[in-house]
Design a protein around this motif. Structure first.
Motif, mmCIF file in Angstrom:
data_model
loop_
_atom_site.group_PDB
_atom_site.id
_atom_site.type_symbol
_atom_site.label_atom_id
_atom_site.label_comp_id
_atom_site.label_asym_id
_atom_site.label_seq_id
_atom_site.Cartn_x
_atom_site.Cartn_y
_atom_site.Cartn_z
ATOM 1 N N THR A 28 -6.547 7.351 -0.038
ATOM 2 C CA THR A 28 -7.882 6.750 -0.068
ATOM 3 C C THR A 28 -8.126 5.976 -1.364
ATOM 4 O OG1 THR A 28 -8.855 8.852 -0.787
ATOM 5 C CG2 THR A 28 -8.951 8.321 1.572
ATOM 6 N N LYS A 29 -7.315 6.216 -2.395
ATOM 7 C CA LYS A 29 -7.368 5.356 -3.584
ATOM 8 C C LYS A 29 -6.776 3.990 -3.260
ATOM 9 C CE LYS A 29 -7.091 8.672 -7.398
ATOM 10 N NZ LYS A 29 -6.219 9.122 -8.501
ATOM 11 N N SER A 69 -10.620 3.324 3.712
ATOM 12 C CA SER A 69 -10.871 3.757 5.085
ATOM 13 C C SER A 69 -9.732 4.594 5.660
ATOM 14 C CB SER A 69 -11.087 2.536 5.975
ATOM 15 O OG SER A 69 -9.907 1.763 6.036
ATOM 16 N N GLY A 70 -8.736 4.916 4.842
ATOM 17 C CA GLY A 70 -7.538 5.586 5.334
ATOM 18 C C GLY A 70 -7.750 7.026 5.733
ATOM 19 N N GLY A 71 -6.807 7.538 6.502
ATOM 20 C CA GLY A 71 -6.789 8.929 6.925
ATOM 21 C C GLY A 71 -5.383 9.478 6.795
ATOM 22 N N CYS A 72 -5.262 10.817 6.889
ATOM 23 C CA CYS A 72 -3.973 11.464 6.682
ATOM 24 C C CYS A 72 -3.843 12.649 7.626
ATOM 25 C CB CYS A 72 -3.884 11.934 5.226
ATOM 26 S SG CYS A 72 -2.420 12.884 4.807
ATOM 27 N N LYS A 121 0.834 -1.208 0.000
ATOM 28 C CA LYS A 121 0.000 0.000 0.000
ATOM 29 C C LYS A 121 0.869 1.258 0.000
ATOM 30 C CE LYS A 121 -3.834 -2.239 2.458
ATOM 31 N NZ LYS A 121 -4.327 -2.883 1.314
ATOM 32 N N PHE A 122 1.950 1.242 0.784
ATOM 33 C CA PHE A 122 2.863 2.374 0.820
ATOM 34 C C PHE A 122 3.525 2.570 -0.543
ATOM 35 C CE2 PHE A 122 7.256 3.956 1.833
ATOM 36 C CZ PHE A 122 6.882 5.263 2.105
ATOM 37 N N LYS A 123 3.926 1.487 -1.180
ATOM 38 C CA LYS A 123 4.541 1.553 -2.511
ATOM 39 C C LYS A 123 3.564 2.157 -3.518
ATOM 40 C CE LYS A 123 6.530 -1.337 -6.128
ATOM 41 N NZ LYS A 123 6.885 -2.693 -6.556
ATOM 42 N N LYS A 180 -3.906 16.162 -1.675
ATOM 43 C CA LYS A 180 -3.407 15.177 -2.641
ATOM 44 C C LYS A 180 -2.982 13.887 -1.937
ATOM 45 C CE LYS A 180 -3.399 17.184 -6.739
ATOM 46 N NZ LYS A 180 -3.966 16.613 -7.949
ATOM 47 N N TYR A 181 -2.210 14.021 -0.847
ATOM 48 C CA TYR A 181 -1.757 12.837 -0.124
ATOM 49 C C TYR A 181 -2.957 12.025 0.362
ATOM 50 C CZ TYR A 181 2.801 15.206 -0.006
ATOM 51 O OH TYR A 181 3.972 15.838 -0.330
#
Length: 194
Positions: A112-113, A117-120, A45-47, A106-107
């Protein structure tokens, strides 16, 4: 899997912290998964997220020449409960002028793409405490093994990117009055129409 003792991990953590303290980073952010995950899944996911960031900052052919790549250091925490990554970014020179709000949006969109469920949470102009913060769990074996550097994902141009990042010099990051701004974006579920 690492078989390093606690004492060796602690010493390596201190050496890594000293090495990172000498580098200049422009952005400190936390990307949350809001779920449990495996180290390999988080790495993928990080990649994927990093590829989108490089594409945005460098252009569509970012993968052909990674010498202008974003240099990132990421540490994964709490894989079994609420997995999240603490990341330090060193932006390419031409991308340092982008507004913190635009960067955060943007990040977040890129993350979220990758995971819906992600957050930043983003902070620009990180101080030296940010390095200590991302490595705070690095004496734990799983956390130590999950520290990632962006140039491990840069394919054929990996060697060029390593040389480039090794030559980076500390330069100022001019954001005017927003040097220590902090922007938090979290996932908001879409409301259902009645």
């Amino acid at each position: 899997m690492s078989t390093l003792t606690y004492a060796k991990r602690k010493r390596l953590k201190q050496e890594l912290e000293g090495w990172l303290q000498k580098r200049r980073f422009h952005v400190f952010l936390t990307l949350t998964l809001n779920t449990s995950s495996s180290a390999d899944a988080v790495s993928r996911k990080f990649k994927a997220w990093l590829a989108q960031v490089d594409r945005w900052l460098i252009g569509n052919n970012w993968h052909k020449d990674a010498t202008n790549c974003v240099f990132a250091v990421a540490a994964v925490e709490h894989l079994n409960t609420n997995a999240h990554l603490h990341i330090l970014l060193r932006l390419p020179r031409h991308a340092r002028h982008k507004s913190p709000l635009r960067q955060a949006k943007k990040y977040f969109r890129f993350w979220t793409k990758v995971i819906r469920s992600g957050g930043c949470c983003l902070s620009t102009g990180p101080d030296q405490g940010a390095v200590s913060y991302i490595l705070k769990c690095a004496t734990d074996e799983d956390a130590f093994n999950s520290i990632m550097f962006s140039n491990q994902f840069h394919g054929k141009s990996r060697r060029k990117c390593r040389r480039k990042t090794a030559r980076y010099r500390a330069r100022g990051f001019n954001l005017g009055e927003n040097v220590n701004c902090k922007i938090i974006i979290t996932h908001k579920p879409r409301s259902h129409r009645e």
